[in-house]
Design a protein around this motif. Structure first.
Motif, PDB file in Angstrom:
ATOM      1  N   LEU A   1      32.826  64.308  53.306  1.00 45.20           N
ATOM      2  CA  LEU A   1      34.289  63.776  53.385  1.00 45.20           C
ATOM      3  C   LEU A   1      35.187  65.092  54.125  1.00 45.20           C
ATOM      4  N   ALA A   2      34.933  66.300  53.232  1.00 43.05           N
ATOM      5  CA  ALA A   2      35.267  67.200  53.987  1.00 43.05           C
ATOM      6  C   ALA A   2      34.857  67.775  55.329  1.00 43.05           C
TER       7      ALA A   2
ATOM      8  N   GLN B   1      41.965  63.099  51.111  1.00 48.00           N
ATOM      9  CA  GLN B   1      41.405  63.239  52.134  1.00 48.00           C
ATOM     10  C   GLN B   1      40.697  61.898  52.334  1.00 48.00           C
ATOM     11  N   GLY B   2      40.482  60.967  51.649  1.00 47.27           N
ATOM     12  CA  GLY B   2      40.181  59.807  51.718  1.00 47.27           C
ATOM     13  C   GLY B   2      41.332  59.050  52.832  1.00 47.27           C
ATOM     14  N   ARG B   3      42.526  59.127  52.268  1.00 47.69           N
ATOM     15  CA  ARG B   3      43.621  58.493  52.992  1.00 47.69           C
ATOM     16  C   ARG B   3      43.675  59.075  54.511  1.00 47.69           C
ATOM     17  N   ARG B   4      43.468  60.061  54.623  1.00 49.27           N
ATOM     18  CA  ARG B   4      43.325  60.865  55.972  1.00 49.27           C
ATOM     19  C   ARG B   4      42.370  60.381  56.975  1.00 49.27           C
ATOM     20  N   LEU B   5      41.228  60.404  56.264  1.00 51.19           N
ATOM     21  CA  LEU B   5      40.188  59.596  57.111  1.00 51.19           C
ATOM     22  C   LEU B   5      40.082  58.621  57.192  1.00 51.19           C
ATOM     23  N   ALA B   6      40.558  57.560  56.286  1.00 52.51           N
ATOM     24  CA  ALA B   6      41.083  56.084  56.536  1.00 52.51           C
ATOM     25  C   ALA B   6      42.013  56.055  57.810  1.00 52.51           C
ATOM     26  N   ALA B   7      43.181  56.663  57.793  1.00 54.29           N
ATOM     27  CA  ALA B   7      44.015  56.577  59.079  1.00 54.29           C
ATOM     28  C   ALA B   7      43.555  57.039  60.180  1.00 54.29           C
TER      29      ALA B   7
END
Length: 526
Positions: free
Chosen positions: A169-170, A187-193
């Motif tokens: 993820l990082a 971080q999950g929210r940023r990758l989803a966006a």
């Protein structure tokens, strides 16, 4: 329980449904799932783990191999990536002949392989795509060439679900690895966006006794932006292939259920059990594999069923299996306060609202049992039971819920219980389905009988606010229906194979635990 019809086990999810599969996908009892991943000759990870996970969740597994590895439980020694053109031929051969309901993508190796997979995805457009961005093995070995990372990032928007570990993820975000669950969720929210996909954030690499997982989507595809499913860490050194197994299981479950949250709530307990029982495999001297098929073996606390069981013998096995859960129910504040008549009305209203929702779906699952039943008598029994569930639900709304303001929210325990029963209903096994639905008869009857006896012993006070509920579940007609349901489960167990009886015990035990949680939910959520 959510609605089912006797001819369609699971209703198609509308295109806009939270967590639903792509509109082009068709929910299937036996989904055809293709794994695109590397091979592990020791059998614990990669293609080998994927095929086991797919089979464990009722799917038909297929495989296109992206890389050959030299590895065992102690690490990766070498990696060979065949020509990308050969992988493309594998993919085309499968999709030219077979409809693919879900795809799991794992180890890709290099940029040419990523490009081959991307071109195929854009052409075939499978209904469910789960991408496990295999970049670093649990052992720490790097499994993706640095030059391929950019190509892999370009593949992310084609996935419906992405399942990185915290290190991956990082790496996908170009950031430092999260050191806490809160940071991981961000971080999950940023990758989803960035990708538009749903991200499965996994807490397995964090410190502490807790091991949560969460689905994250910023585009409104879930019931809420972050759907967290708690869990406890399983102390074991045998975690080889955990990420592969989780992602392929999610792909299979999603093709069956059409809901990411339901899929995670089904897969997570299975994975915990696979980790807990991994030691029994005794494979390798290093980081051993998980036990993919632990759920089809009888729990060690239960005497293994034998061929030629006497009448009532299998029912007694189930009774012993339910004893601890029944005791747990009697010790709940909800039950004690209900018996005393001191339960806050808000909690009882929440309970009845959840019960009405549950019974609606339960009736459909019982209808499915009727459709699978081997005899006319069993078909009629389950059909009558399904009808009575709907009648009870209607009466709840007419006599109690309609006169009070109750927020129509589907509780998490209710949803999880329903999802469990849905999974049993698509298993194709009448015996397993009967075992799964039995606790709603058996435990309710036992609890109702006990509470009604306490009610009478107290003089049946006229001002007891829940007297009508106590009378309902102490009713002799319900008691007789419970006896018939127990007898049918006993007969199905006696007629089944040892493997099927073991699966019945597991399904029954899981439903018993949900019954405990169902009675306790009003205290937590009301």
């Amino acid at each position: 329980m959510s609605s089912l019809s006797s001819t369609s086990v699971l209703p198609p999810a509308p295109a806009s449904a939270p967590g639903a599969a792509a509109p082009s996908s068709v929910l299937r009892g036996i989904p055809r799932v293709l794994s695109i991943a590397g091979s592990d000759p020791s059998g614990g990870a990669g293609i080998q783990a994927d095929l086991k996970s797919i089979a464990a969740h009722g799917g038909y597994g297929m495989a296109a191999i992206t890389a050959l590895t030299v590895q065992n439980t102690q690490g990766v020694r070498a990696v060979h990536v065949p020509p990308a053109a050969f992988l493309a031929q594998q993919l085309e051969a499968v999709s030219d002949d077979i409809t693919i309901d879900a795809v799991k993508i794992g180890m890709l190796g290099d940029a040419e392989v990523v490009a081959a997979v991307r071109g195929w995805l854009e052409k075939v457009r499978p209904g469910v795509v789960v991408l496990d961005p295999v970049m670093v093995a649990t052992s720490g070995d790097r499994l993706l060439q640095p030059s391929a990372e950019t190509a892999l990032r370009g593949l992310l928007p084609l996935a419906d679900l992405i399942t990185p570990n915290l290190a991956e993820l990082a790496m996908l975000l170009g950031e430092a690895q999260a050191g806490s669950w809160t940071e991981a969720l961000e971080q999950g929210r940023r990758l989803a966006a960035e990708t538009g996909a749903t991200i499965l954030v996994k807490g397995g690499h964090l410190d502490g006794a807790a091991c949560p997982d969460a689905l994250v989507n910023t585009g409104g595809l879930l019931a809420q932006e972050i759907v967290e499913v708690p869990g406890d860490r399983v102390p074991t050194r045998n975690s080889h292939g955990t990420g592969c197994s989780l992602s392929s299981a999610m792909a299979t479950a999603q093709a069956r259920l059409g809901d990411w949250e339901a899929s995670l709530r089904l897969v997570k307990p299975w994975l915990a059990g696979a980790l807990e029982s991994s030691g029994s495999l005794d494979v390798g001297a290093g980081n051993g594999p998980i036990h993919h098929f632990h759920h089809v073996q009888a729990p060690v606390t239960v005497a293994e069923p034998r061929q030629g069981l006497a009448v009532g013998e299998f029912a007694e096995i189930l009774r012993q299996e339910s004893a601890a859960d029944l005791e747990a129910i009697y010790n709940l504040d909800f039950i004690r306060d209900l018996a005393a008549g001191s339960l806050p009305e808000k909690q009882f209203a929440y309970y009845l609202a959840q019960d009405a929702t549950y019974l609606n779906g339960y009736s459909r699952v019982l209808a499915r049992a009727s459709a699978l039943a081997p005899t006319e008598a069993a078909q009629l029994f389950w059909a009558r039971s399904a009808q009575q569930c709907l009648e009870v639900e209607s009466e709840l709304h007419r006599s109690w819920l309609s006169t009070r303001t109750v927020e129509p929210v589907l509780g998490p325990v209710t949803k999880s219980y329903v999802d469990h029963l849905l999974a049993a209903s698509v298993s194709g096994s009448y015996a397993v389905l009967v075992a799964a639905v039995l606790p709603c008869f058996w435990l309710y009857a036992e609890v109702g009988k006990t509470l009604h006896a306490q009610f009478l012993a107290a003089g049946a006070p006229a001002d007891h606010p829940y007297a009508e509920w106590l009378r309902t579940y102490a009713d002799e007609d319900f008691a007789q229906a419970t006896r018939e349901a127990i007898a049918m489960a006993d007969e199905a167990g006696r007629r089944g194979s040892e493997d099927e009886r073991a699966a019945m015990v597991v399904a029954f035990s899981q439903s018993c635990r949900f019954e405990v949680d169902f009675f306790d939910a009003p205290r937590i959520h009301a």
